[in-house]
Design a protein around this motif. Structure first.
Motif, PDB file in Angstrom:
ATOM      1  N   TYR A   1      -6.250  -1.131   4.669  1.00  0.00           N
ATOM      2  CA  TYR A   1      -7.578  -1.217   5.286  1.00  0.00           C
ATOM      3  C   TYR A   1      -7.895  -2.588   5.867  1.00  0.00           C
TER       4      TYR A   1
ATOM      5  N   ARG B   1       1.995   7.383  12.331  1.00  0.00           N
ATOM      6  CA  ARG B   1       2.761   6.917  11.181  1.00  0.00           C
ATOM      7  C   ARG B   1       3.372   5.530  11.432  1.00  0.00           C
TER       8      ARG B   1
ATOM      9  N   SER C   1      -0.521  -0.641   6.714  1.00  0.00           N
ATOM     10  CA  SER C   1      -0.712   0.607   7.456  1.00  0.00           C
ATOM     11  C   SER C   1      -1.596   0.339   8.673  1.00  0.00           C
TER      12      SER C   1
ATOM     13  N   ASN D   1      -9.244   1.812  -2.964  1.00  0.00           N
ATOM     14  CA  ASN D   1      -9.425   3.258  -2.864  1.00  0.00           C
ATOM     15  C   ASN D   1      -9.061   3.872  -4.221  1.00  0.00           C
TER      16      ASN D   1
ATOM     17  N   ASP E   1      -0.890  -3.341  -1.440  1.00  0.00           N
ATOM     18  CA  ASP E   1      -1.043  -2.193  -0.558  1.00  0.00           C
ATOM     19  C   ASP E   1      -2.192  -2.536   0.378  1.00  0.00           C
TER      20      ASP E   1
ATOM     21  N   SER F   1       4.177   4.384   8.251  1.00  0.00           N
ATOM     22  CA  SER F   1       2.808   4.083   7.823  1.00  0.00           C
ATOM     23  C   SER F   1       2.787   3.451   6.428  1.00  0.00           C
ATOM     24  N   GLY F   2       1.613   3.458   5.788  1.00  0.00           N
ATOM     25  CA  GLY F   2       1.501   2.805   4.478  1.00  0.00           C
ATOM     26  C   GLY F   2       2.354   3.512   3.432  1.00  0.00           C
ATOM     27  N   THR F   3       2.299   4.829   3.443  1.00  0.00           N
ATOM     28  CA  THR F   3       3.038   5.610   2.446  1.00  0.00           C
ATOM     29  C   THR F   3       4.532   5.293   2.498  1.00  0.00           C
TER      30      THR F   3
HETATM   31  C1  LIG Z   1      -4.844   2.793  -0.764  1.00  0.00           C
HETATM   32  C2  LIG Z   1      -4.024   3.495   0.257  1.00  0.00           C
HETATM   33  N1  LIG Z   1      -2.750   3.144   0.419  1.00  0.00           N
HETATM   34  C3  LIG Z   1      -1.976   3.719   1.330  1.00  0.00           C
HETATM   35  C4  LIG Z   1      -2.449   4.720   2.133  1.00  0.00           C
HETATM   36  C5  LIG Z   1      -1.470   5.265   3.096  1.00  0.00           C
HETATM   37  O1  LIG Z   1      -1.894   5.820   4.223  1.00  0.00           O
HETATM   38  P1  LIG Z   1      -0.905   6.067   5.433  1.00  0.00           P
HETATM   39  O2  LIG Z   1       0.406   6.506   4.860  1.00  0.00           O
HETATM   40  O3  LIG Z   1      -1.583   7.139   6.205  1.00  0.00           O
HETATM   41  O4  LIG Z   1      -0.800   4.795   6.153  1.00  0.00           O
HETATM   42  C6  LIG Z   1      -3.779   5.150   1.996  1.00  0.00           C
HETATM   43  C7  LIG Z   1      -4.326   6.241   2.789  1.00  0.00           C
HETATM   44  O5  LIG Z   1      -5.334   6.822   2.551  1.00  0.00           O
HETATM   45  C8  LIG Z   1      -4.587   4.499   1.036  1.00  0.00           C
HETATM   46  O6  LIG Z   1      -5.864   4.826   0.857  1.00  0.00           O
END
Ligand SMILES: Cc1ncc(COP(=O)(O)O)c(C=O)c1O
Length: 443
Positions: A256, A297, A286, A225, A253, A144-146
């Protein structure tokens, strides 16, 4: 054998370490082979860590027995009925996958599913991107993004000459930890102006303008965010020119895409501006929000390089980052994404469902704004309709947030961020009552 005196001394030292660590507000995990006297575990000295500031909101919410409780803390989409949503198109893709008897559960390569990687790069950069055509992009599937941010951070700490990353202030709470633990030094640049509740473009340009050449700059591709404040196209252009002239390295990043405006291309515009100038950049993608695949993920890290040769060498090193971390990524999530992205009908259906989610969030903004106006709530609440994406940065302070939780059972992060995706027409009046009470009774 440790003498009793030495044992006592060591216990004192480890207690001191724990106190110091708590003072610094870190997670406070101290590894020690020494238990405090009378302890029955080698881990007796482990300090209880605080809850995650975002996920901890849900923990508190779950413990609240109130029937009117409302969780606006976590960034996950909910239907009008307040229920999690599995997209129809995801269910269809899963049926196709389940019914395909030729599919097996073998390990994926270290870099993940090839189709998924190719289609993900196309989704964010555009199918006709010259960078893709020139094979200057390497894409690896990540958790996922993380996970994509972390793999990118680890690669930079190992292979890039500048170890400082500038992140916006404020930003998603996990950014600092992800990059610090990856081995980068984390600094902030000004982003949000609490007075205008908009972008502090002057402060942003000044801070990035004085960053050392080569520094890495984290940018939210869209739907920032927690503030919901994005630069305009003109401001993006100013930021791009500055970043390129100072030879800073942009790291996008993109959590969204499609959620901010309802348009996948529209929300990728910032990234495409930077890739369009021929320069290099990182992009973490993500599929948690835009395909509702939170728990699967699924994400991707793309690195746009100066040449195809560099891209292929970078990829070879990314494999060395990933292999000892989790060996190779999971297969189910990216198979869903690839199935949807490569089938025109499924893709079109996805864009409609995505737009419906984005539109519902926009409607919630309007309803909340109207409800506050109807109550005559003091203050200018127009930022609720101006901000973009999943969150509204309300401007409520921590005391007001605590009041709303205690008196109205409404849960949100202490910085006053609320997830608009967790609201419905039914719950808007309750939230508006709570905000009204908070701003009229708590300073
Ligand atoms: C700005 C930002 N980056 C990355 C993520 C990573 O999310 P995930 O790991 O669930 O894809 C989020 C999740 O809230 C986010 O708000």
């Amino acid at each position: 054998m440790i003498s009793e005196a030495a044992d006592r001394r060591l216990n004192t030292i480890s207690r001191h370490l724990i106190v110091t660590n708590e003072d610094e507000g870190s997670n406070g995990v101290i590894s020690s082979s020494i238990t405090s006297s009378g302890g029955d575990s080698v881990f007796a000295n482990v300090v209880r860590a605080p809850e995650d500031p975002i996920l901890g909101v849900t923990v508190a919410y779950n413990k609240d027995p109130s029937p009117v409780k409302l969780n606006l803390g976590v960034g996950a989409y909910r239907t009008e009925e307040g229920k999690p949503l599995v997209l129809n198109v995801v269910r269809k893709a899963e049926m196709l996958l389940v019914n395909d008897r030729s599919r097996v559960k073998e390990y994926l390569p270290i870099v993940g599913l090839a189709d998924f990687n190719k289609l993900s790069a196309q989704l964010i950069l555009g199918a006709d991107s010259p960078a893709i055509r020139d094979n200057r992009v390497t894409t690896v599937q990540c958790l996922s993004g993380t996970g994509s941010l972390r793999v990118g951070g680890e690669f930079l700490a190992k292979h890039y000459y500048q170890r400082t990353i500038y992140i916006p202030n404020p930003t998603w709470g996990n950014h600092t930890k992800i990059f610090a633990l990856a081995g980068l030094s984390v600094k902030t640049y000004r982003y949000y102006d609490p007075v205008t509740r908009g972008l502090n473009i002057q402060g942003l340009l000044e801070d990035l303008g004085s960053a050392p050449s080569g520094s890495i700059v984290l940018l939210h591709a869209c739907a920032h965010n927690p503030t919901g404040v994005d630069p305009t196209v003109e401001q993006w252009e100013q930021i791009r020119r500055l970043i390129r002239s100072k030879k800073l390295l942009p790291f996008f990043d993109s959590a969204y895409q499609g959620f901010a405006s309802g348009s996948l291309d529209g929300d990728a515009q910032s990234v495409r501006m930077f890739v369009g100038d021929g320069g290099e950049c990182f992009i973490a993608q993500s599929y948690a929000k835009n395909m509702g695949l939170y728990g699967e993920r699924v994400g991707a890290l793309s690195i746009v390089c100066g040449s195809a040769d560099v891209a292929s060498r970078v990829e070879s090193q990314l494999k060395l980052v990933i292999r000892p971390m989790y060996s190779n990524p999971p297969i189910h999530g990216p198979s869903i994404v690839a199935t949807i992205l490569k089938d025109r009908n499924l893709y079109n259906e996805w864009t409609l469902e995505l737009k419906a989610m984005a539109d519902r969030i926009i409607t919630m903004r309007k309803q909340l704004f109207d409800a506050l106006r109807a109550r005559g709530t003091p203050g200018d609440w127009s930022h609720i309709i101006k901000q973009i994406g999943m969150f509204t940065f309300t401007g409520l302070n921590t005391k007001q947030v605590n009041f709303m939780t205690k008196e109205y059972h409404i849960y949100m992060t202490s910085d006053g961020r609320i997830s608009m995706a967790g609201l419905s027409s039914r719950t808007v009046p309750h939230l508006a009552d709570a905000i009204h009470a908070a701003v009229t009774t708590v300073v």
